[in-house]
Motif scaffolding. Structure first.
Motif, PDB file in Angstrom:
ATOM      1  N   SER A   1       0.829  -1.334  -0.055  1.00  6.30           N
ATOM      2  CA  SER A   1       0.079   0.014   0.062  1.00  6.30           C
ATOM      3  C   SER A   1       0.846   1.204   0.133  1.00  6.30           C
ATOM      4  O   SER A   1       0.660   2.183  -0.643  1.00  6.30           O
TER       5      SER A   1
ATOM      6  N   LEU B   1     -11.059   2.031  -3.651  1.00  2.00           N
ATOM      7  CA  LEU B   1     -10.165   3.038  -3.135  1.00  2.00           C
ATOM      8  C   LEU B   1     -10.527   4.118  -4.239  1.00  2.00           C
ATOM      9  O   LEU B   1     -10.225   3.893  -5.481  1.00  2.00           O
TER      10      LEU B   1
ATOM     11  N   TRP C   1     -11.946   5.356   1.120  1.00  2.00           N
ATOM     12  CA  TRP C   1     -11.624   3.813   1.364  1.00  2.00           C
ATOM     13  C   TRP C   1     -13.039   3.318   1.729  1.00  2.00           C
ATOM     14  O   TRP C   1     -13.369   3.281   2.814  1.00  2.00           O
TER      15      TRP C   1
ATOM     16  N   LEU D   1      -4.648  -1.470   0.061  1.00  2.00           N
ATOM     17  CA  LEU D   1      -4.915  -0.413  -0.809  1.00  2.00           C
ATOM     18  C   LEU D   1      -4.864  -0.644  -2.560  1.00  2.00           C
ATOM     19  O   LEU D   1      -5.577  -0.170  -3.224  1.00  2.00           O
TER      20      LEU D   1
ATOM     21  N   ASP E   1      -7.476  -2.815  -3.438  1.00  3.49           N
ATOM     22  CA  ASP E   1      -8.836  -1.926  -3.399  1.00  3.49           C
ATOM     23  C   ASP E   1      -9.153  -1.030  -4.615  1.00  3.49           C
ATOM     24  O   ASP E   1     -10.172  -0.577  -5.019  1.00  3.49           O
TER      25      ASP E   1
ATOM     26  N   PHE F   1      -5.698   3.386   8.324  1.00  8.54           N
ATOM     27  CA  PHE F   1      -5.610   4.131   7.108  1.00  8.54           C
ATOM     28  C   PHE F   1      -3.989   4.487   7.299  1.00  8.54           C
ATOM     29  O   PHE F   1      -3.206   4.658   6.126  1.00  8.54           O
TER      30      PHE F   1
END
Length: 276
Positions: A108, A168, A209, A232, A235, A263
């Motif tokens: 991510s 995302l 998100w 991430l 997503d 996050f």
């Protein structure tokens, strides 16, 4: 993410092709650059009025990531095919990373590093798509990637984001009229069920998100759902077409903190010390 699935990242610009081209030439090593004519798919979809008449694929090539994107398995993604489309006065950059089977393992924090680089060119919207998705399940009449691309300008042209294209989604901050934090959200494809959506900030962008359905009172479920190191990147390429309506800001401060910490962990890459 299944092996062999093709993943795509889309960046929507309100600038001309030449400006996007100059940015790419300054920021990346371009292995090739070819002007494209309209292919059979584009012509056929226009014939059936499924694409706007001004829809064009205007350029394609290959760019190198420098440095390469690191994965959870210690491998690297070094390059990507790209295409550029002109749609309704917007320029849309499509990035198709290679290897295709490795995208689901991109850290991510590495994804965020890449997105920050693209943010220098100030795209209005960043989202993604994977080709094992069925777009008809998300409200499109046909399951076709070009129709999704044709739709993307509609997401931003009103000046107010009302739908997130992917789980995302990154958008210029002024296009999202919502505060940061954790929200409860209805899930259209699962009638009667609600999940969570977190809004954070990165530079001048809002990062939206979609967490899905997660039990925030269960630390094990939180770890499985929100702390995978490649969360991430995965997503970003899951299309959801989720309307931003019927949202409610979560009042539970502990739940808010759990989402915020997850996050921050994904952004920074500090996965070894989860704050539950």
């Amino acid at each position: 993410m299944p092996v062999g699935v093709d993943n795509y990242v889309y960046l929507v610009f309100d600038m001309k092709l030449g400006d996007v081209r100059r940015f790419l030439e300054e920021e990346f090593k371009l292995e090739s650059w070819d002007d494209d004519g309209e292919d059979t798919w584009v012509l056929d979809l226009k014939r059936y009025s499924l694409l706007d008449e001004e829809f064009q694929r205007v350029a394609s090539g290959e760019l190198a990531f420098d440095p390469p994107l690191r994965t959870t398995e210690g491998e690297r993604i070094i390059n990507a095919d790209f295409r550029i489309y002109s749609v309704k006065g917007y320029t849309i950059l499509e990035i198709h990373p290679a290897w295709r089977s490795r995208w689901g393992y991109v850290l991510s924090s590495e994804l965020i590093r890449l997105l920050k680089k693209f943010m220098r060119a100030e795209p209005l919207l960043i989202c993604g798509y994977r080709d094992d998705a069925d777009l008809t399940e998300l409200g499109f009449k046909h399951n076709n990637q070009l129709i999704l691309i044709n739709w993307l300008p509609k997401v931003v042209k009103t000046g107010r984001l009302e739908v997130i294209p992917s789980a995302l989604t990154v958008v210029k901050r002024e296009l999202l009229k919502m505060d940061t934090g954790l929200y409860g959200v209805s899930i259209p494809w699962r009638p009667g069920e609600r999940g969570f959506l977190f809004i954070g900030e990165l530079n001048d962008y809002a990062v939206i998100w979609f967490l899905g359905i997660v039990d925030l009172d269960d630390p094990e479920n939180v770890l499985e759902s929100l702390y995978e190191p490649s969360e991430l990147a995965c997503d970003l390429v899951i299309p959801v077409v989720l309307p931003l309506r019927d949202l409610g800001l979560v009042e539970d401060k502990r739940w808010q903190k759990i989402a915020e910490n997850a996050f921050k962990t994904q952004i920074s890459g500090t996965y070894n010390n989860p704050q539950l």
